[in-house]
Design an enzyme around this catalytic site. Structure first.
Site, PDB file in Angstrom:
ATOM      1  N   CYS A   1     -50.492 -32.436  13.410  1.00 18.62           N
ATOM      2  CA  CYS A   1     -50.524 -31.681  14.539  1.00 18.62           C
ATOM      3  C   CYS A   1     -49.193 -31.263  15.142  1.00 18.62           C
ATOM      4  O   CYS A   1     -48.133 -31.810  15.157  1.00 18.62           O
ATOM      5  CB  CYS A   1     -51.537 -32.357  15.743  1.00 18.62           C
ATOM      6  SG  CYS A   1     -53.052 -32.694  14.854  1.00 18.62           S
ATOM      7  N   GLY A  27     -50.388 -27.415  12.158  1.00 19.30           N
ATOM      8  CA  GLY A  27     -51.845 -27.442  12.480  1.00 19.30           C
ATOM      9  C   GLY A  27     -52.465 -26.141  12.418  1.00 19.30           C
ATOM     10  O   GLY A  27     -51.947 -25.108  13.327  1.00 19.30           O
ATOM     11  N   ASN A 106     -50.115 -35.925  19.029  1.00 17.44           N
ATOM     12  CA  ASN A 106     -49.719 -35.663  17.554  1.00 17.44           C
ATOM     13  C   ASN A 106     -49.583 -37.199  16.917  1.00 17.44           C
ATOM     14  O   ASN A 106     -48.654 -37.939  17.452  1.00 17.44           O
ATOM     15  CB  ASN A 106     -48.446 -34.806  17.503  1.00 17.44           C
ATOM     16  CG  ASN A 106     -47.839 -34.935  15.976  1.00 17.44           C
ATOM     17  OD1 ASN A 106     -46.932 -34.881  15.705  1.00 17.44           O
ATOM     18  ND2 ASN A 106     -48.721 -34.839  15.034  1.00 17.44           N
ATOM     19  N   GLY A 107     -50.107 -37.434  15.729  1.00 24.18           N
ATOM     20  CA  GLY A 107     -49.984 -38.461  15.195  1.00 24.18           C
ATOM     21  C   GLY A 107     -51.539 -39.299  14.741  1.00 24.18           C
ATOM     22  O   GLY A 107     -52.439 -38.341  15.098  1.00 24.18           O
ATOM     23  N   TYR A 247     -41.435 -31.965   3.918  1.00 18.57           N
ATOM     24  CA  TYR A 247     -42.524 -31.130   3.852  1.00 18.57           C
ATOM     25  C   TYR A 247     -42.869 -30.764   5.134  1.00 18.57           C
ATOM     26  O   TYR A 247     -43.372 -29.308   5.274  1.00 18.57           O
ATOM     27  CB  TYR A 247     -43.911 -31.689   3.204  1.00 18.57           C
ATOM     28  CG  TYR A 247     -44.851 -30.866   3.187  1.00 18.57           C
ATOM     29  CD1 TYR A 247     -44.960 -29.776   2.165  1.00 18.57           C
ATOM     30  CD2 TYR A 247     -45.879 -30.979   3.999  1.00 18.57           C
ATOM     31  CE1 TYR A 247     -46.222 -28.879   2.333  1.00 18.57           C
ATOM     32  CE2 TYR A 247     -46.993 -30.153   4.091  1.00 18.57           C
ATOM     33  CZ  TYR A 247     -47.021 -28.932   3.144  1.00 18.57           C
ATOM     34  OH  TYR A 247     -48.256 -28.112   3.182  1.00 18.57           O
TER      35      TYR A 247
HETATM   36  P1  5GP Z   1     -51.606 -31.823  -5.172  1.00 18.14           P
HETATM   37  O1  5GP Z   1     -52.306 -30.433  -5.776  1.00 18.14           O
HETATM   38  O2  5GP Z   1     -50.769 -32.657  -5.862  1.00 18.14           O
HETATM   39  O3  5GP Z   1     -52.521 -32.482  -4.399  1.00 18.14           O
HETATM   40  O4  5GP Z   1     -50.702 -31.189  -3.925  1.00 18.14           O
HETATM   41  C1  5GP Z   1     -49.175 -31.120  -4.091  1.00 18.14           C
HETATM   42  C2  5GP Z   1     -48.786 -29.777  -3.361  1.00 18.14           C
HETATM   43  O5  5GP Z   1     -49.585 -29.117  -2.543  1.00 18.14           O
HETATM   44  C3  5GP Z   1     -47.356 -29.627  -2.820  1.00 18.14           C
HETATM   45  O6  5GP Z   1     -47.021 -28.665  -3.044  1.00 18.14           O
HETATM   46  C4  5GP Z   1     -47.711 -29.931  -1.309  1.00 18.14           C
HETATM   47  O7  5GP Z   1     -46.879 -28.880  -0.634  1.00 18.14           O
HETATM   48  C5  5GP Z   1     -49.208 -29.547  -1.136  1.00 18.14           C
HETATM   49  N1  5GP Z   1     -50.249 -30.516  -0.661  1.00 18.14           N
HETATM   50  C6  5GP Z   1     -51.776 -30.191  -0.972  1.00 18.14           C
HETATM   51  N2  5GP Z   1     -52.385 -31.299  -0.113  1.00 18.14           N
HETATM   52  C7  5GP Z   1     -51.283 -32.062   0.066  1.00 18.14           C
HETATM   53  C8  5GP Z   1     -51.491 -33.500   0.706  1.00 18.14           C
HETATM   54  O8  5GP Z   1     -52.505 -34.024   1.015  1.00 18.14           O
HETATM   55  N3  5GP Z   1     -50.229 -34.308   0.874  1.00 18.14           N
HETATM   56  C9  5GP Z   1     -49.158 -33.638   0.664  1.00 18.14           C
HETATM   57  N4  5GP Z   1     -48.120 -34.486   0.634  1.00 18.14           N
HETATM   58  N5  5GP Z   1     -48.962 -32.582  -0.010  1.00 18.14           N
HETATM   59  C10 5GP Z   1     -49.944 -31.803  -0.167  1.00 18.14           C
HETATM   60 MG    MG Z   2     -46.138 -26.867  -1.525  1.00 17.98          MG
END
Ligand code: 5GP
Ligand code: MG
Ligand code: SF4
Length: 466
Positions: A1, A27, A106-107, A247
């Site tokens: 958030c 968010g 947030n958290g 990220y």
């Molecule tokens: P994946 O398809 O492996 O679940 O998602 C990884 C990619 O989607 C990365 O490009 C990341 O930016 C984004 N992403 C989608 N969902 C998540 C999540 O729940 N956690 C993280 N760390 N990245 C996510």
């Molecule tokens: Mg991505």
């Protein structure tokens, strides 16, 4: 958030709306603003959707008069999943014997389920399913005489990660948990105002000057021209979320005197050193892989190319709460530039592999476009553990890295090679020259290491094994 607060300006709501707009990446489900005006009292608005579609409307802003205000943009990690209910949208508000107060959190609190049970048993009437609402009820039960003291009381009882911005009629209050897992920064607005924000990019948008980060375990109470600081939680050591660097945060935000962009670019440099590969072009998976791809290209000498285009009108896939939307999301959001990819050996740089579905679809698209080879380089270590501190990683069974080795993941995704940055490499990129000190790590990295700095007691009660 994302959270934002301002005091000492005319028309606080407009400032809060701008700050939240800059924090929209934190968010996208909903947003809310509370303000206070000496004649009109406290007012609030909570809306689903983007800040720009709700809080730029003069008819909405006109309902939020006053020179002090706070706001929140929501990304559901706790509470209702998928369909956020409007009652779960913050800031939360409470009336106390000494006046009203609003809070934005947030958290994620790791003992919220236990606290909620206890509070309900003792008569609290919860309005939402959000973990954050516990804070208001704990404040209501406190015997302290001021709102700030009641906030301290409440936050001493909660466990987990919290950056909180609160307001009374005249005071803007900011608090960070003892490990400083989530960010919070202080800014000066002209010579009469102050702002608190999740990230510095939200200070930039309103033309505020960055003053400093709120320290882990610190509470600031801002009134008039005074900023009073205290440490209600005893000695603190920083375990800032390293995934904010990878990220979550915006690349133009600054932590520890350095931009997130620079840390991400440096991750790419480290990756090129740790996992070199012969190829024709380096392509980011936009947007979150872009700075690391630039670093990888600079260090390896392999040309950088935008082989994948991102549709800027689609939000972050990461933040879409249901698997189905996330599955469609990849194609809605990303497309391959065929002319660039055809016949090339391509290095794809992405920020993380979580479920692996994104990587697999991107690989399909790149191969369909005629790539000769596909090599994945990932700007974080394998995500093998869920986050309980405010980032929505799924349960262990859905994490690719929890069930597979790196080689198995490579074969499952179907690429020629797959390499992740090491945890030490990530720490070096984040400014820790000696890498990760296992005895005293400088960051929270639990989703990669399984080393949880706060015991996730609710989850353990549900059967989670550390
Ligand atoms: P994946 O398809 O492996 O679940 O998602 C990884 C990619 O989607 C990365 O490009 C990341 O930016 C984004 N992403 C989608 N969902 C998540 C999540 O729940 N956690 C993280 N760390 N990245 C996510
Ligand atoms: Mg991505
Ligand atoms: Fe950040 Fe990962 Fe720690 Fe969660 S578990 S706070 S995402 S480093």
């Amino acid at each position: 958030c994302g959270i934002f607060g301002v005091v000492g300006v005319t028309d606080a709501a407009s400032f809060v709306a701008l700050g939240l707009h800059a924090l929209q990446h934190r968010g996208q489900e909903a947003g809310g603003i509370v303000t206070h005006h000496p004649e009109h009292g406290f007012n609030s608005a909570r809306r689903f959707g983007y800040v720009r579609d709700n809080f730029t409307r003069p008819d909405v802003i006109a309902t939020l008069p006053g020179s002090i205000g706070i706001g929140h943009v929501r990304y559901s990690t706790a509470g209702s999943k998928g369909a956020t209910a409007i009652r779960d949208v913050q800031p939360f508000f409470g009336e106390f014997s000494m006046g009203g107060a609003a809070i934005a959190h947030n958290g994620n609190l790791t003992n919220a389920a236990a606290l909620r049970r206890e509070l309900i048993e003792r008569g609290s009437i919860f309005q939402s399913s959000s973990d954050s609402e516990c804070i208001i009820h704990l404040m209501a039960r406190s015997i302290q005489k001021t709102i700030s003291e009641r906030i301290k009381d409440a936050l001493r009882r909660v466990e987990g990660a919290f950056s909180v911005i609160a307001m009374t009629r005249t005071k803007l209050i900011g608090v960070r948990d003892a490990l400083g897992v989530r960010p919070l920064v202080l800014g000066r607005v002209g010579d009469s105002g102050w702002a608190l924000a999740s990230e510095t990019c939200a200070l930039d948008i309103i033309g505020a000057d960055f003053v400093r980060e709120i320290d882990p375990g610190e509470m600031v109470i801002i009134e008039g021209n005074k900023v009073e600081s205290s440490r209600p939680f005893g000695a603190a050591k920083s375990r800032f979320c390293i995934f904010e660097q990878v990220y979550f945060s915006r690349p133009d935000s600054q932590y520890g005197g350095r931009s997130v962009y620079e840390t991400r670019r440096q991750i790419g440099v480290e990756l090129a050193r740790e996992a070199p590969v012969e190829a024709d072009i380096v392509c980011p998976v936009p947007d979150s892989g872009t700075p690391a791809a630039i670093g990888f290209s600079q260090e390896s000498g392999i040309p950088f190319a935008l082989g994948i285009t991102r549709n800027q009108y689609v939000g972050r896939t990461f933040i879409e709460p249901t698997e189905q939307i996330r599955n469609m999301g990849v194609r809605l959001k990303l497309n391959v530039n065929r002319a660039l990819i055809k016949g090339k050996r391509v290095i794809l740089v992405d920020d993380s592999v979580v479920r692996g579905t994104t990587s697999r679809k991107i690989k399909d698209m790149v191969l369909e476009a005629g790539a000769a080879e596909v090599h994945f380089r990932i700007a974080s270590p394998p995500t093998a553990w869920p986050c309980f501190y405010g980032v929505d990683t799924p349960e262990r069974s859905k994490l690719l890295a929890a069930t597979m080795t790196e080689d198995e993941m490579r074969d499952w995704i179907g690429v020629d090679s797959l390499k992740f940055i090491s945890l030490d490499g990530l720490y070096r990129a984040a400014g820790e020259a000696a890498g990760r000190d296992p005895a005293a790590p400088k960051f929270c990295d639990a989703c990669f290491s399984g080393d949880y700095p706060v015991v996730p007691s609710d989850k353990i009660e549900e059967g989670f094994q550390m």
